[in-house]
Design a protein around this motif. Structure first.
Motif, mmCIF file in Angstrom:
data_model
loop_
_atom_site.group_PDB
_atom_site.id
_atom_site.type_symbol
_atom_site.label_atom_id
_atom_site.label_comp_id
_atom_site.label_asym_id
_atom_site.label_seq_id
_atom_site.Cartn_x
_atom_site.Cartn_y
_atom_site.Cartn_z
ATOM 1 N N GLN A 97 -10.743 37.865 19.304
ATOM 2 C CA GLN A 97 -9.154 38.296 18.900
ATOM 3 C C GLN A 97 -9.839 38.969 17.595
ATOM 4 O O GLN A 97 -9.118 39.938 16.701
ATOM 5 C CB GLN A 97 -7.828 37.722 18.851
ATOM 6 C CG GLN A 97 -8.331 37.650 21.111
ATOM 7 C CD GLN A 97 -7.003 37.104 20.769
ATOM 8 O OE1 GLN A 97 -5.739 36.902 20.222
ATOM 9 N NE2 GLN A 97 -7.183 35.767 21.373
ATOM 10 N N GLY A 240 -8.801 34.104 28.555
ATOM 11 C CA GLY A 240 -7.508 32.070 29.101
ATOM 12 C C GLY A 240 -6.240 32.075 29.723
ATOM 13 O O GLY A 240 -5.806 33.125 30.122
ATOM 14 N N THR A 242 -3.551 29.787 31.691
ATOM 15 C CA THR A 242 -2.937 28.471 31.974
ATOM 16 C C THR A 242 -2.081 27.996 33.134
ATOM 17 O O THR A 242 -2.125 29.546 34.354
ATOM 18 C CB THR A 242 -1.517 28.870 30.979
ATOM 19 O OG1 THR A 242 -0.427 29.013 31.683
ATOM 20 C CG2 THR A 242 -1.025 28.155 29.861
ATOM 21 N N HIS B 46 0.208 36.827 26.856
ATOM 22 C CA HIS B 46 0.065 35.131 25.507
ATOM 23 C C HIS B 46 0.850 34.651 25.089
ATOM 24 O O HIS B 46 2.519 35.274 24.535
ATOM 25 C CB HIS B 46 -1.321 35.876 24.099
ATOM 26 C CG HIS B 46 -2.517 36.625 24.809
ATOM 27 N ND1 HIS B 46 -3.102 36.322 24.337
ATOM 28 C CD2 HIS B 46 -3.048 36.710 25.710
ATOM 29 C CE1 HIS B 46 -4.640 36.491 24.454
ATOM 30 N NE2 HIS B 46 -4.509 36.966 25.556
ATOM 31 N N TYR B 48 1.918 32.290 22.183
ATOM 32 C CA TYR B 48 1.136 31.618 21.081
ATOM 33 C C TYR B 48 2.356 30.601 20.602
ATOM 34 O O TYR B 48 3.160 30.834 20.393
ATOM 35 C CB TYR B 48 1.197 31.827 19.874
ATOM 36 C CG TYR B 48 -0.201 33.493 20.120
ATOM 37 C CD1 TYR B 48 -1.684 32.508 19.484
ATOM 38 C CD2 TYR B 48 -0.403 34.318 20.505
ATOM 39 C CE1 TYR B 48 -2.882 32.654 20.507
ATOM 40 C CE2 TYR B 48 -1.405 34.897 20.751
ATOM 41 C CZ TYR B 48 -3.040 34.029 21.267
ATOM 42 O OH TYR B 48 -4.033 34.321 21.636
ATOM 43 N N ALA B 76 0.097 32.930 31.981
ATOM 44 C CA ALA B 76 -0.252 33.698 30.396
ATOM 45 C C ALA B 76 -0.218 32.494 29.457
ATOM 46 O O ALA B 76 -0.560 31.321 29.362
ATOM 47 C CB ALA B 76 1.355 33.518 29.517
ATOM 48 N N TYR B 77 -1.956 33.302 28.599
ATOM 49 C CA TYR B 77 -2.465 32.406 27.980
ATOM 50 C C TYR B 77 -1.600 31.672 26.831
ATOM 51 O O TYR B 77 -1.150 32.522 26.522
ATOM 52 C CB TYR B 77 -4.148 32.910 27.491
ATOM 53 C CG TYR B 77 -4.566 32.616 26.560
ATOM 54 C CD1 TYR B 77 -5.055 31.519 26.771
ATOM 55 C CD2 TYR B 77 -4.656 32.669 24.785
ATOM 56 C CE1 TYR B 77 -5.815 30.460 25.667
ATOM 57 C CE2 TYR B 77 -5.204 32.281 23.948
ATOM 58 C CZ TYR B 77 -6.089 31.096 23.913
ATOM 59 O OH TYR B 77 -7.010 30.549 23.335
ATOM 60 N N THR B 78 -1.993 30.209 26.518
ATOM 61 C CA THR B 78 -1.536 29.755 25.315
ATOM 62 C C THR B 78 -2.458 29.229 24.577
ATOM 63 O O THR B 78 -2.994 28.626 25.193
ATOM 64 C CB THR B 78 -0.064 29.118 25.771
ATOM 65 O OG1 THR B 78 0.627 28.231 25.266
ATOM 66 C CG2 THR B 78 -0.950 28.009 26.700
ATOM 67 N N SER B 98 -3.954 39.188 18.804
ATOM 68 C CA SER B 98 -3.658 39.346 20.295
ATOM 69 C C SER B 98 -3.422 40.811 20.838
ATOM 70 O O SER B 98 -3.992 41.393 22.273
ATOM 71 C CB SER B 98 -2.956 38.253 20.626
ATOM 72 O OG SER B 98 -1.788 39.035 20.664
ATOM 73 N N ALA B 103 -5.868 42.017 23.472
ATOM 74 C CA ALA B 103 -6.615 41.011 24.350
ATOM 75 C C ALA B 103 -5.178 41.303 25.544
ATOM 76 O O ALA B 103 -4.465 40.872 26.477
ATOM 77 C CB ALA B 103 -6.551 40.479 24.215
#
Lengths: 386, 386
Positions: A97, A240, A242, B46, B48, B76-78, B98, B103
């Motif tokens: 990223q 990625g 979850t 995403h 964070y 969701a990516y974390t 991100s 992304a």
């Protein structure tokens, strides 16, 4: 957007690194990676450190700042990436990223963990803290999830117990040719099957060890890569995802939603499918996880990964889809923050043809880094530059 | 590249949040931010989490996975972003990357820390672990760096001790109008000057407190922002930079290289300069830091920030460059991972005109989040959408 390239990699000796602390390990991999890539520290713009728990393991935080200092890379921006056991894969995503966003034209990612100075119990306590309190406060640690899942898998899909042992045997065999692996020794199926029970039906040789180590990758835009080398890799897909943090809430314990979703994202982005993958590094923290990832990533139908392992498809020398050519977490070791980066190092070396005695015929490789028991997963696809 | 927008924000009550743990605090800010932005959890791609030390403070890691679960935001990516006391600013940078990299089209950033269940000594131990062992093992903690630097600054630049007290008085005054601030009470100069000595010449009221709390921001590409609202902010400049991790190696203790470099980067990217900034949130962990950041960011010449403070330029009601309208870390509190995010929340609210009783006339705002004693710094510039 310009493609993101990898132009250098390093991996330090994994194992018990007596007298070496997290800062030493990170600096060792960082310096080697700068050398491998032929990049001056001054030219590093972003520096990411994949590390789960230096504070818990060593009482030392702020390690990215220490690394920027040790590499003399100031004023490079730096930050720690923690995504539990998938911190390394998350680091690849963060580094990707940083380059893809245009924020950095040269990003160094270093992953590392120092663990072996702790007892197994102490280290397990730190690792268990990544699971949901609703589960770990009742004593359900990651190894017990693995045991429960393995029992379910074997019974439901009529898979022989030996098929899990074959994963361990294969990965140990691959580790023999990896001079940086923690264990460089073959084991036979009997040894695996007769080792002490840890979480029934899983035994000692179904589990990765506790490890010290570090690994690094150098990322930059493709146009910058060309100034350094004509033998680089491209990250063509990365994503990625979850799954439920409370593991027992999942509908099917043999399906890792994070693997499926991150794999789907990475395939979509790269325009590749499972049939295009020539080599893969999967997160074999427990042998059963290699099956679940093979299935989640489309390398086998649900309940059938064990058949491909039994058929030898995943063997390095003879299979059509070699898995864990590096030795995997099983024999290479699992220094949490380093593991996902080291998976990336192996796939990078495979696609650029620098894997030495472990080299297979590979243009496209994949790595899958699993956090917790699939709580968060990062999948990365790399390809040789054309 | 498409500009990155902020379409929602939240900040929870800072202070002693008895019975609330890190997971509760993160969920509270996350839910409020989803509501404020009008975004469904399903649409978050995403997530964070800015947090320095949940493992050290609570024995709980994997909090981003827990938050994804609590918000029902899977898959969701974390990932957790740690950059010590600048984890929040680093989170803004990670979230920006991100979105800017393509992304994610909807990124939720939540910062939080739970600290007050520890004694001041225990909390200080965790914080001290972010400095270089070469210094903290000799007992040089962050407050002592601040004391040494303040003494040097006052003597070298012939600044009156009262000028530091004025920073505390101003920030406390601003905090009165922030219902989420830890301290909502004015203090007078005398109180500050007569409070107990902590690190001579600095006294109790030169330091921020230990705090529980959380804050959140919602980021997306500008084109997506327009689907939600026509009153959004844009991140027009953002950069991070390191200085030496060993503080005593710096040539001039009154110059924070990380502030200078990250500020330069953020100005360059936004095409703005110090003269364009209408309002700023600076990292006043210690009063002296407000001077050093004002100078590093070009709001004053070296050694002259105190004159602007004395002249009232940084006052909310009357100054031409209001600083820390939120109350700053000094009165709002400093829950490590939340602080940089909360700075962003204040600047977002100021530029979109939602700062309520604290509102100033501002189209362009800046926040500066300092990790350690300037070991790593992130500067962000936000502007009202035209």
């Amino acid at each position: 957007m310009e493609p993101v390239a990898i132009i250098g990699a390093s991996m330090t000796q994994f194992g018990q690194r007596e007298g070496k602390w997290i800062q030493d390990l990170l600096a060792e991999a960082g310096i080697e990676c700068l050398e491998d890539a032929g990049v001056d520290a001054d030219d590093v713009e972003h520096l990411y450190v994949s590390n789960m728990a230096s504070g818990e393991f060593e009482g030392q935080t702020g390690v990215p700042n220490a690394l920027a200092h040790d590499l003399d890379a100031m004023p490079a921006y730096t930050q720690r990436v923690d995504q539990t056991s998938s911190s390394g894969g998350a680091g690849i995503y963060a580094a990707w990223q940083s380059v893809a966003s245009g924020a950095s034209d040269m990003t160094l990612l270093v992953g590392g963990e120092k663990m072996t100075h702790k007892t197994t119990g102490e280290a397990t306590d730190v690792i268990a803290s990544l699971t949901h309190p609703a589960e770990y406060k009742h004593g359900v640690t990651l190894p017990s999830f693995a045991g429960l899942t393995a029992r379910h898998y074997l019974e439901r899909f009529d898979a022989p117990r030996e098929s899990l042992a074959k994963v361990a045997v294969k990965n140990h065999k691959n580790g023999v040719d990896n001079p940086n692996a923690q264990f460089q020794k073959e084991i036979d199926e009997e040894t695996a099957l007769e080792s002490p029970i840890v979480a029934d039906p899983l035994r000692l040789y179904d589990f990765c060890p506790i490890t010290d180590g570090s690994a690094a990758l150098m990322l930059c835009p493709e146009s910058v890569a060309k100034e350094y080398t004509d033998n680089y890799a491209l990250i063509t897909g990365i994503d990625g995802a979850t799954d439920t943090h409370v593991v027992h809430e999942r509908e099917d314990p043999t399906v890792m939603g994070g693997v499926v979703e991150s794999g789907k994202g990475a395939y979509e982005m790269s325009g590749r499918g499972p049939e295009d993958i020539d080599v893969a590094e999967l997160h074999d923290m427990f042998t059963i996880l290699e099956f679940l990832q093979m299935e989640g990533l489309g390398f086998a139908e649900q309940g059938e990964a064990w058949k491909r392992v039994e058929a030898g498809d995943t063997e390095r020398a003879t299979g059509d889809l070699p898995i864990n050519t590096s030795g995997g977490l099983k024999s290479k070791g699992h220094p949490l923050g380093a593991s996902g980066v080291a998976q990336g190092v192996e796939i990078y070396e495979q696609v650029v043809g620098e894997a030495g005695p472990r080299q297979v015929d590979a243009d496209v490789g994949l790595c899958c880094n699993v956090g917790g028991f699939g709580n968060c997963v990062i999948t990365t696809i790399m390809e040789a530059a054309q």
